[in-house]
Scaffold this motif. Structure first.
Motif, PDB file in Angstrom:
ATOM      1  N   GLN A 121       0.832  -1.198   0.000  1.00  0.00           N
ATOM      2  CA  GLN A 121       0.000   0.000   0.000  1.00  0.00           C
ATOM      3  C   GLN A 121       0.870   1.252   0.000  1.00  0.00           C
ATOM      4  O   GLN A 121       0.555   2.245  -0.680  1.00  0.00           O
ATOM      5  CB  GLN A 121      -0.937   0.009   1.201  1.00  0.00           C
ATOM      6  N   ALA A 122       1.974   1.225   0.743  1.00  0.00           N
ATOM      7  CA  ALA A 122       2.888   2.371   0.761  1.00  0.00           C
ATOM      8  C   ALA A 122       3.478   2.619  -0.617  1.00  0.00           C
ATOM      9  O   ALA A 122       3.651   3.774  -1.038  1.00  0.00           O
ATOM     10  CB  ALA A 122       4.004   2.125   1.773  1.00  0.00           C
ATOM     11  N   ASP A 125       0.823   4.214  -2.769  1.00  0.00           N
ATOM     12  CA  ASP A 125       0.616   5.607  -2.375  1.00  0.00           C
ATOM     13  C   ASP A 125       1.748   6.517  -2.837  1.00  0.00           C
ATOM     14  O   ASP A 125       1.572   7.744  -2.903  1.00  0.00           O
ATOM     15  CB  ASP A 125       0.505   5.710  -0.851  1.00  0.00           C
ATOM     16  N   SER A 126       2.892   5.921  -3.184  1.00  0.00           N
ATOM     17  CA  SER A 126       4.078   6.730  -3.472  1.00  0.00           C
ATOM     18  C   SER A 126       4.206   7.164  -4.924  1.00  0.00           C
ATOM     19  O   SER A 126       4.905   8.135  -5.222  1.00  0.00           O
ATOM     20  CB  SER A 126       5.339   5.945  -3.091  1.00  0.00           C
ATOM     21  N   ASN A 155      -8.573  -3.734  -6.090  1.00  0.00           N
ATOM     22  CA  ASN A 155      -7.811  -2.524  -6.397  1.00  0.00           C
ATOM     23  C   ASN A 155      -7.408  -2.568  -7.872  1.00  0.00           C
ATOM     24  O   ASN A 155      -6.635  -3.440  -8.280  1.00  0.00           O
ATOM     25  CB  ASN A 155      -6.561  -2.446  -5.519  1.00  0.00           C
TER      26      ASN A 155
END
Length: 291
Positions: A121-122, A125-126, A155
């Protein structure tokens, strides 16, 4: 992004000083395109990303993007040992124009499934990239389990999974559990035809560096409904595939490139060169596969 056909997990050619050999790299890519490969993954496991510094990785991604342009699907390898470094790799790839990345779990740290979910997820998000999950527990010690896959099943930016566990049952489970929510890509080369039969739409393939025509022919025959023809090609290749699976994979693939007339150079330590006897044995099965 639609994943289809053979997508080569590129070797990184080095010269005798172990610098990236861009001349040979360009020749390899053009040969692959000529023989029908539909995409490339630079800086995957076969590309020795773990033995390269950030500047070298950047130069490889930039070179491959410039050479390939829009002629094939491009997916950047972005693996590293920590989320921080993976994010840096993914952002660098996105800035160079890569629309998708291939990511195994971070190695050595052995994250739990919730930690691995947070890691992916990080990354999402990046940077504005699509993500292909890379399940390769023999290399990283952690499986991209169904807990993680459940978390990203809806997703739209998590588009597929490269399944390299070696387990056909795992591939069947993925298709049964998720249907078309994930594009399944074969990462277990010796059972590639079995993966296609069970719903894989692509083959992210290290051996395609040295067997491009044969790997493409298997997928093309399968897609045309010529299953027996695909079986016959795989049967001819099977000893070579088995040899690759027994060890020294990257060294053998690079030597196979040399046998095809395109130098891929040495591997970087800790991988040592093939012995004379190992070369002789691999050449025998290479010739059986390419006759």
């Amino acid at each position: 992004m639609q994943l289809s056909g053979v997508i080569t997990a590129l070797v990184t050619p080095f010269n005798e000083k172990e610098d990236v050999d861009f001349d040979s790299f360009g020749k390899l890519i053009e040969d692959q395109l000529q023989k029908g490969v539909r995409g490339f993954v630079p800086l995957g496991s076969t590309g020795e990303y773990y033995a390269m510094n950030a500047q070298e990785k950047q130069s490889v991604l930039k070179f491959v993007k410039e050479v390939v342009g829009n002629r094939a699907t491009l997916i950047a390898g972005g693996n590293a040992g920590s989320t921080r470094e993976v994010v840096q790799n993914v952002r660098a790839a996105a800035e160079l124009g890569y629309e998708a990345v291939l990511l195994a779990p971070p190695y050595y740290s052995l994250p739990s499934q919730p930690e691995l979910t947070a890691h992916y997820q990080a990354v999402l998000d990046s940077a504005p990239v699509e993500l292909v999950l890379y399940n390769y527990p023999p290399r990283v010690g952690v499986e991209v389990g169904f807990e993680v896959m459940d978390a990203f099943a809806d997703n739209p930016r998590v588009i597929g999974v490269k399944e390299s566990s070696g387990s056909l049952a795992r591939a069947i489970d993925i298709k049964t559990r998720y249907g078309n929510k994930y594009q399944l890509s074969c990462g277990s080369d010796d059972v590639a035809l079995d993966f296609l039969l069970w719903g894989a739409g692509s083959w992210i393939c290290g051996p395609a560096n040295c067997f491009p025509s044969q790997c493409v022919a298997i997928v093309n025959a399968f897609d045309a409904g010529k299953i027996e023809e695909a079986q016959n090609i795989m049967r001819k290749m099977y000893q070579a595939m088995s040899s690759l699976e027994t060890g020294k994979f990257v060294q053998k693939v690079k030597y196979g490139c040399e046998l095809n007339g395109i130098s891929a150079g040495p591997t970087r330590m800790p991988l040592l060169p093939l012995s004379t006897e190992e070369k002789r044995e691999f050449q025998k099965v290479f010739e059986l596969a390419t006759v």
